[in-house]
Design a protein around this motif. Structure first.
Motif, PDB file in Angstrom:
ATOM      1  N   VAL A 251     -52.283 -19.243   9.781  1.00 21.92           N
ATOM      2  CA  VAL A 251     -51.922 -18.948   8.391  1.00 21.92           C
ATOM      3  C   VAL A 251     -50.654 -18.105   8.353  1.00 21.92           C
ATOM      4  O   VAL A 251     -49.745 -18.356   7.545  1.00 21.92           O
ATOM      5  CB  VAL A 251     -53.092 -18.241   7.676  1.00 21.92           C
ATOM      6  CG1 VAL A 251     -52.696 -17.895   6.254  1.00 21.92           C
ATOM      7  CG2 VAL A 251     -54.313 -19.122   7.681  1.00 21.92           C
ATOM      8  N   VAL A 252     -50.556 -17.104   9.269  1.00 21.97           N
ATOM      9  CA  VAL A 252     -49.372 -16.240   9.277  1.00 21.97           C
ATOM     10  C   VAL A 252     -48.117 -17.069   9.525  1.00 21.97           C
ATOM     11  O   VAL A 252     -47.105 -16.918   8.828  1.00 21.97           O
ATOM     12  CB  VAL A 252     -49.531 -15.135  10.339  1.00 21.97           C
ATOM     13  CG1 VAL A 252     -48.195 -14.454  10.606  1.00 21.97           C
ATOM     14  CG2 VAL A 252     -50.551 -14.118   9.893  1.00 21.97           C
TER      15      VAL A 252
ATOM     16  N   PRO B  21     -31.417 -10.989  18.141  1.00 19.44           N
ATOM     17  CA  PRO B  21     -32.584 -11.239  17.276  1.00 19.44           C
ATOM     18  C   PRO B  21     -33.719 -11.961  17.991  1.00 19.44           C
ATOM     19  O   PRO B  21     -34.887 -11.586  17.852  1.00 19.44           O
ATOM     20  CB  PRO B  21     -32.005 -12.098  16.146  1.00 19.44           C
ATOM     21  CG  PRO B  21     -30.564 -11.753  16.108  1.00 19.44           C
ATOM     22  CD  PRO B  21     -30.171 -11.478  17.518  1.00 19.44           C
TER      23      PRO B  21
ATOM     24  N   VAL C 180     -47.243 -19.185   6.483  1.00 22.70           N
ATOM     25  CA  VAL C 180     -46.685 -18.397   5.372  1.00 22.70           C
ATOM     26  C   VAL C 180     -45.259 -17.973   5.691  1.00 22.70           C
ATOM     27  O   VAL C 180     -44.323 -18.247   4.922  1.00 22.70           O
ATOM     28  CB  VAL C 180     -47.577 -17.168   5.086  1.00 22.70           C
ATOM     29  CG1 VAL C 180     -46.862 -16.207   4.164  1.00 22.70           C
ATOM     30  CG2 VAL C 180     -48.897 -17.606   4.483  1.00 22.70           C
ATOM     31  N   VAL C 181     -45.066 -17.322   6.851  1.00 21.82           N
ATOM     32  CA  VAL C 181     -43.742 -16.785   7.164  1.00 21.82           C
ATOM     33  C   VAL C 181     -42.763 -17.913   7.461  1.00 21.82           C
ATOM     34  O   VAL C 181     -41.683 -18.006   6.855  1.00 21.82           O
ATOM     35  CB  VAL C 181     -43.827 -15.804   8.347  1.00 21.82           C
ATOM     36  CG1 VAL C 181     -42.432 -15.328   8.729  1.00 21.82           C
ATOM     37  CG2 VAL C 181     -44.701 -14.619   7.985  1.00 21.82           C
TER      38      VAL C 181
ATOM     39  N   LEU D 157     -35.460  -9.558  20.283  1.00 24.07           N
ATOM     40  CA  LEU D 157     -36.314  -8.608  19.560  1.00 24.07           C
ATOM     41  C   LEU D 157     -37.632  -9.266  19.147  1.00 24.07           C
ATOM     42  O   LEU D 157     -38.701  -8.652  19.261  1.00 24.07           O
ATOM     43  CB  LEU D 157     -35.579  -8.089  18.317  1.00 24.07           C
ATOM     44  CG  LEU D 157     -34.502  -7.042  18.585  1.00 24.07           C
ATOM     45  CD1 LEU D 157     -33.780  -6.698  17.302  1.00 24.07           C
ATOM     46  CD2 LEU D 157     -35.124  -5.795  19.189  1.00 24.07           C
TER      47      LEU D 157
ATOM     48  N   THR E 182     -42.083 -20.077   4.340  1.00 19.40           N
ATOM     49  CA  THR E 182     -41.244 -19.400   3.347  1.00 19.40           C
ATOM     50  C   THR E 182     -39.792 -19.377   3.787  1.00 19.40           C
ATOM     51  O   THR E 182     -38.888 -19.742   3.023  1.00 19.40           O
ATOM     52  CB  THR E 182     -41.742 -17.962   3.135  1.00 19.40           C
ATOM     53  OG1 THR E 182     -43.129 -18.006   2.834  1.00 19.40           O
ATOM     54  CG2 THR E 182     -40.993 -17.291   2.019  1.00 19.40           C
ATOM     55  N   VAL E 183     -39.562 -18.947   5.028  1.00 16.89           N
ATOM     56  CA  VAL E 183     -38.177 -18.837   5.496  1.00 16.89           C
ATOM     57  C   VAL E 183     -37.521 -20.212   5.497  1.00 16.89           C
ATOM     58  O   VAL E 183     -36.365 -20.375   5.075  1.00 16.89           O
ATOM     59  CB  VAL E 183     -38.161 -18.204   6.905  1.00 16.89           C
ATOM     60  CG1 VAL E 183     -36.760 -18.282   7.500  1.00 16.89           C
ATOM     61  CG2 VAL E 183     -38.616 -16.756   6.836  1.00 16.89           C
TER      62      VAL E 183
ATOM     63  N   MET F 165     -36.944 -21.397   1.731  1.00 17.83           N
ATOM     64  CA  MET F 165     -35.963 -20.598   0.999  1.00 17.83           C
ATOM     65  C   MET F 165     -34.567 -20.765   1.579  1.00 17.83           C
ATOM     66  O   MET F 165     -33.577 -20.670   0.848  1.00 17.83           O
ATOM     67  CB  MET F 165     -36.358 -19.119   1.005  1.00 17.83           C
ATOM     68  CG  MET F 165     -37.632 -18.815   0.268  1.00 17.83           C
ATOM     69  SD  MET F 165     -37.665 -19.431  -1.415  1.00 17.83           S
ATOM     70  CE  MET F 165     -36.591 -18.261  -2.228  1.00 17.83           C
TER      71      MET F 165
ATOM     72  N   MET G  49     -47.268  -7.185  20.706  1.00 16.62           N
ATOM     73  CA  MET G  49     -48.507  -7.458  19.967  1.00 16.62           C
ATOM     74  C   MET G  49     -49.580  -7.986  20.919  1.00 16.62           C
ATOM     75  O   MET G  49     -50.759  -7.630  20.812  1.00 16.62           O
ATOM     76  CB  MET G  49     -48.237  -8.476  18.861  1.00 16.62           C
ATOM     77  CG  MET G  49     -47.437  -7.898  17.711  1.00 16.62           C
ATOM     78  SD  MET G  49     -47.070  -9.159  16.500  1.00 16.62           S
ATOM     79  CE  MET G  49     -45.943  -8.278  15.437  1.00 16.62           C
TER      80      MET G  49
ATOM     81  N   GLY H 128     -56.099 -17.037  11.966  1.00  9.49           N
ATOM     82  CA  GLY H 128     -55.249 -16.063  11.283  1.00  9.49           C
ATOM     83  C   GLY H 128     -53.787 -16.280  11.623  1.00  9.49           C
ATOM     84  O   GLY H 128     -52.919 -16.270  10.750  1.00  9.49           O
TER      85      GLY H 128
ATOM     86  N   ALA I  56     -61.101 -16.944  15.514  1.00 11.54           N
ATOM     87  CA  ALA I  56     -60.714 -16.313  14.251  1.00 11.54           C
ATOM     88  C   ALA I  56     -59.259 -15.882  14.311  1.00 11.54           C
ATOM     89  O   ALA I  56     -58.489 -16.089  13.363  1.00 11.54           O
ATOM     90  CB  ALA I  56     -61.607 -15.109  13.969  1.00 11.54           C
ATOM     91  N   LEU I  57     -58.854 -15.299  15.455  1.00  9.17           N
ATOM     92  CA  LEU I  57     -57.457 -14.870  15.615  1.00  9.17           C
ATOM     93  C   LEU I  57     -56.522 -16.064  15.522  1.00  9.17           C
ATOM     94  O   LEU I  57     -55.478 -15.999  14.861  1.00  9.17           O
ATOM     95  CB  LEU I  57     -57.293 -14.166  16.965  1.00  9.17           C
ATOM     96  CG  LEU I  57     -55.866 -13.785  17.332  1.00  9.17           C
ATOM     97  CD1 LEU I  57     -55.367 -12.691  16.424  1.00  9.17           C
ATOM     98  CD2 LEU I  57     -55.771 -13.343  18.777  1.00  9.17           C
TER      99      LEU I  57
ATOM    100  N   ALA J 166     -41.311  -8.237  20.401  1.00  4.53           N
ATOM    101  CA  ALA J 166     -42.347  -7.840  19.448  1.00  4.53           C
ATOM    102  C   ALA J 166     -43.622  -8.636  19.682  1.00  4.53           C
ATOM    103  O   ALA J 166     -44.724  -8.073  19.687  1.00  4.53           O
ATOM    104  CB  ALA J 166     -41.845  -8.054  18.014  1.00  4.53           C
TER     105      ALA J 166
END
Lengths: 129, 213
Positions: A99-100, A59, A103-104, A62, A107-108, A111, A70, A96, A92-93, A66
């Motif tokens: 924030v990504v 994992p 959020v991710v 991977l 959340t993980v 939760m 990107m 962004g 700007a990137l 990824a």
């Protein structure tokens, strides 16, 4: 936009726009990006289905592959570079991405701790009745 | 882009030490348009990150339905990935052709991009139709809901991209390489490359990580 004096006049680049290059150099850039991206993709698919490597590392491998791909796309296809003419685009990137990740990652994180800090749902239901 | 004397001066002094530049004035319309579109793309990526977060949380909630490893076919995903990668490349070729105002290569690059995008959409649609036919639709489990919304949202973006691609070809056909058409073409190329970046996340997180037994 108040500190525009730091940016050389008339020398901003739009996102996706390259410095002045000849057509051959620009095509070469896309070819290099395509080859790198194909290599990284092939590695991802190979790693995911192989028994050759230590399984728990897959994992992480991977995700790293990824992110690397990107990056290849951003540099070779979208032409987002670290040059001084690209400062606004990179800022700007960066926002962004912040924030990504909030959020991710948030959340993980939350939760995955939820069941540890709260009684399971059926127990709550029983307490109500 | 107008090259003023200050630009050369700034190049001689890359860290801007002691260089005082007068107010540079408004940026060109090409830069403003593309920058605004870049901000939109980033907000789109933020929206996708919510779907990714939902998938990451719900990927184990299969409600005794199928797990990811039972329904994903790596071979189809590999074909889809190669299609999108190649279409990103041909889209780049088309935007170079637009910049040098070469109609033949522009139409050729855009047509190949369109065909590759349609192949991608066909494979994805057949995958979805097959899953629904086997009773594994989005209402089967929380995992399948998050899977269909994430991958379907990307598929919707690709569909919109293909429509935009066709309108770009029509605009170049009807209006030629005018400045406004070239601006739209630049935004389209940004959009298409950004979709490919999101697909990298999709195939890595959904199909490869989620498909692990």
């Amino acid at each position: 936009m108040s500190d525009q004096t730091h940016i050389p006049a008339g020398h901003d680049l739009a996102p996706g726009e390259e410095e002045q290059h000849s057509v051959g150099e620009r095509i070469l850039g896309y070819v290099v990006g395509l080859v790198l991206a194909l290599l990284l993709t092939a590695t991802s698919f190979f790693i995911a289905g192989t028994d050759l490597v230590w399984q728990p590392s897959i994992p992480v491998a991977l995700i790293v592959l990824a992110i690397a791909q990107m990056g290849v796309h951003l540099v070779f296809f979208l032409h987002i570079t670290t040059g001084p003419d690209n400062t606004n685009n990179v800022l700007a990137l960066a926002f962004g991405l912040l924030v990504v990740f909030l959020v991710v990652g948030g959340t993980v994180w939350i939760m995955s701790h939820l069941n540890g800090n709260m009684p399971p749902m059926d127990q709550i239901m029983r307490m109500r009745t | 882009m107008s090259m003023t004397a200050t630009v050369g001066h700034a190049h001689a002094d890359p860290h801007h030490i002691g260089v005082v530049i007068e107010h540079p004035g408004p940026a060109s319309k090409r830069i403003v348009t593309a920058y605004g579109f870049w901000v939109f793309l980033l907000s789109d990526i933020v929206m996708f990150s919510c779907f990714f977060a939902a998938y990451a949380v719900l990927s184990g909630q299969t409600a005794d339905g199928p797990k990811g490893s039972e329904i994903f076919e790596q071979r189809n995903v590999a074909i889809e990935t190669v299609c999108l990668l190649l279409s990103s490349f041909t889209c780049g070729m088309a935007s170079i052709a637009a910049d040098v105002r070469n109609r033949l290569w522009f139409y050729l690059g855009m047509a190949v991009t369109c065909v590759l995008g349609l192949i991608f959409l066909t494979i994805e649609f057949r995958e979805f139709a097959d899953l629904v036919a086997r009773g594994y639709g989005p209402s089967r489990s929380a995992f399948l809901t998050s899977f269909f919304s994430l991958v379907g949202c990307h598929g919707l973006h690709v569909s919109a991209g293909v429509l935009w691609l066709l309108t770009m070809m029509a605009q170049v056909f009807a209006k030629g390489f005018r400045a406004d058409v070239l601006r739209r073409m630049m935004c389209f190329a940004l959009f298409w490359h950004a979709l490919d970046i999101i697909w990298v996340g999709v195939f890595s997180v959904v199909y490869l990580l989620g498909g692990a037994p």
